[in-house]
Write an enzyme that holds these catalytic residues in place. Structure first.
Site, PDB file in Angstrom:
ATOM      1  N   ASN A  95       0.996  -1.131  -0.092  1.00 15.82           N
ATOM      2  CA  ASN A  95      -0.041   0.016  -0.013  1.00 15.82           C
ATOM      3  C   ASN A  95       1.082   1.255  -0.136  1.00 15.82           C
ATOM      4  OD1 ASN A  95      -2.101   1.985   0.175  1.00 15.82           O
ATOM      5  ND2 ASN A  95      -2.471   1.432   2.301  1.00 15.82           N
ATOM      6  N   LYS A 153       0.091   4.329  -0.427  1.00 17.30           N
ATOM      7  CA  LYS A 153      -0.969   5.298   0.361  1.00 17.30           C
ATOM      8  C   LYS A 153      -0.726   6.715  -0.625  1.00 17.30           C
ATOM      9  CE  LYS A 153      -0.621   3.047   4.588  1.00 17.30           C
ATOM     10  NZ  LYS A 153      -0.464   3.258   6.363  1.00 17.30           N
ATOM     11  N   HIS A 209      -9.596   0.434   4.480  1.00 16.15           N
ATOM     12  CA  HIS A 209      -8.542   0.701   5.307  1.00 16.15           C
ATOM     13  C   HIS A 209      -8.724   1.761   6.666  1.00 16.15           C
ATOM     14  CE1 HIS A 209      -4.398   2.184   6.251  1.00 16.15           C
ATOM     15  NE2 HIS A 209      -3.967   1.161   5.686  1.00 16.15           N
ATOM     16  N   GLU A 256      -7.291   4.191   7.687  1.00 16.22           N
ATOM     17  CA  GLU A 256      -7.321   5.574   7.215  1.00 16.22           C
ATOM     18  C   GLU A 256      -8.619   6.188   6.631  1.00 16.22           C
ATOM     19  OE1 GLU A 256      -2.312   4.851   7.151  1.00 16.22           O
ATOM     20  OE2 GLU A 256      -3.364   5.438   5.443  1.00 16.22           O
ATOM     21  N   GLU A 278      -5.517  -5.467   9.981  1.00 16.07           N
ATOM     22  CA  GLU A 278      -4.400  -4.516  10.327  1.00 16.07           C
ATOM     23  C   GLU A 278      -4.885  -3.794  11.741  1.00 16.07           C
ATOM     24  OE1 GLU A 278      -4.850  -1.139   7.488  1.00 16.07           O
ATOM     25  OE2 GLU A 278      -6.863  -1.069   8.037  1.00 16.07           O
ATOM     26  N   GLY A 324       2.430   2.143  10.858  1.00 15.20           N
ATOM     27  CA  GLY A 324       3.283   3.418  11.149  1.00 15.20           C
ATOM     28  C   GLY A 324       4.113   3.735  12.280  1.00 15.20           C
ATOM     29  N   SER A 360       2.745  -3.106  10.498  1.00 13.37           N
ATOM     30  CA  SER A 360       4.016  -2.738  10.228  1.00 13.37           C
ATOM     31  C   SER A 360       4.879  -3.931  10.010  1.00 13.37           C
ATOM     32  CB  SER A 360       4.798  -2.125  11.708  1.00 13.37           C
ATOM     33  OG  SER A 360       4.167  -0.800  11.722  1.00 13.37           O
TER      34      SER A 360
END
Length: 351
Positions: free
Chosen positions: A106, A108, A190, A192, A265, A271, A311
């Site tokens: 990904n 992003k 996702h 985010e 996830e 991150g 991660s």
């Protein structure tokens, strides 16, 4: 399955059978010694990574005892419990042999310049995909450029779509547009886009279920993301699985191992450099698979691939890959680096 294919099938599957037996025996010993699940807060202390070397110092978050810490207190499991646990691990490992691993990158909202795209594409083309499916999620602005760039079968997989098709939907992407570009897969859900990290929520469980049906009806495949924030993880595994159940309740009936990949996830690990221990990643994946077995079907649960997306990198991929319910990775930052090929190699070696 191996025995049903005769001697050839037995010989082909023998390495996995031996590996599974070894994992099961280790599990039996571990359970007999009893490692209890314990949740405590993350601490900001750092320890120097063993991977530090000529490339410079690297530091990893130190957990005291950590978000996923094991204690040595006995759990009361006797030999019978240990044998049962070992049998469960053995069964899970053998069933895993029928699932082809899958690793996604990904990107992003990266890279800043289109000049960097060819280097990122080269990293993906360097992957050996003979034993592993690979997909890549470029920035929306870069999807068209990347659509025909991969030479090893890696799939371009946009990071989102709408559920209405083409029309007056500013800022959206439609699967009809993707199909016209030769794209057959899309990622949705996702964290985010679910509103984590202070971003305005753009999706919820209902809109994502609607999107998944729209994607499948259009004849495309989907990577469907689920995951929990730190405050839920700190309540323990039962709370995590309750949240996973809530996120999947409206899609159980849509799950098809040939068309849907689940990307788990842990939001707290995205991150941050933090990651679950391999054993606790396995426990969560096994719990998700159990939910699917109960609320979709055992056949769907055995066949569906569940990626780990917290991660993952070249340093931890091998240990995570050894877990029988981890079928691959959804990789963030490391997918922008040459080490992505090492992650693909790590999971491929387990199959």
């Amino acid at each position: 399955q191996a025995f049903s294919r005769g001697p050839a099938g037995i010989l082909t599957s023998l390495p996995n059978m031996v590996k599974a037996l070894g994992v099961a025996l280790v599990a039996a010993a571990s359970f007999h010694g009893a490692a209890a699940f314990e949740i405590v807060s993350i601490t900001p202390n750092l320890r120097r990574s063993a991977a530090a070397g000529a490339s410079g110092d690297r530091f990893m978050p130190q957990q005291e005892p950590g978000l996923f810490a094991g204690s040595s207190a006995p759990t009361g499991l006797g030999l019978a419990g240990a044998v049962a646990a070992a049998a469960a691990v053995l069964g899970a490992t053998l069933r895993r042999a029928s699932r082809r691993p899958v690793v996604g990158g990904n990107w992003k909202c990266n890279p800043e310049s289109m000049k960097a795209l060819d280097g990122l594409v080269a990293n993906i083309n360097a992957c050996d995909t003979s034993k592993c499916d690979v997909y890549v999620c470029p920035s929306p602005l870069h999807v068209a450029y990347c659509a025909a760039k991969f030479t090893n079968g890696a799939k371009v997989t946009p990071q989102n779509c709408n559920f209405k098709g083409c029309g007056a939907f500013t800022g959206e992407m439609a699967v009809e547009q993707m199909k016209d570009m030769g794209i057959s897969q899309v990622l949705i859900g996702h964290s985010e886009r679910r509103g984590e990290f202070g971003i305005l929520p753009m999706d919820d469980n209902t809109t994502l279920a609607t999107k998944l049906k729209y994607i499948l009806d259009a004849g495309m495949t989907c990577v469907f993301c689920i995951g929990e924030p730190k405050e839920i993880r700190e309540k323990g595994l039962d709370a995590v699985l309750a949240e996973m159940d809530a996120q999947m309740t409206q899609i159980y009936s849509l799950l098809d191992p040939e068309k849907v990949i689940i990307a788990y996830e842990p939001v707290w690990a995205i991150g941050t450099g933090l990651t679950a221990t391999p054993q606790d990643a396995q426990a969560t994946h096994a719990g998700i698979r159990k939910l699917i077995a109960e609320k979709s079907s055992p056949a769907v649960a055995d066949g569906i691939r569940i990626q780990y997306g917290g991660s993952a990198n070249a340093a931890n991929a091998a240990e995570l890959s050894a877990q029988p319910d981890v079928d691959g990775f959804l990789v963030g930052g490391a997918s922008l680096k040459p080490e992505f090929a090492e992650i693909v190699a790590a999971i491929s070696s387990e199959f």
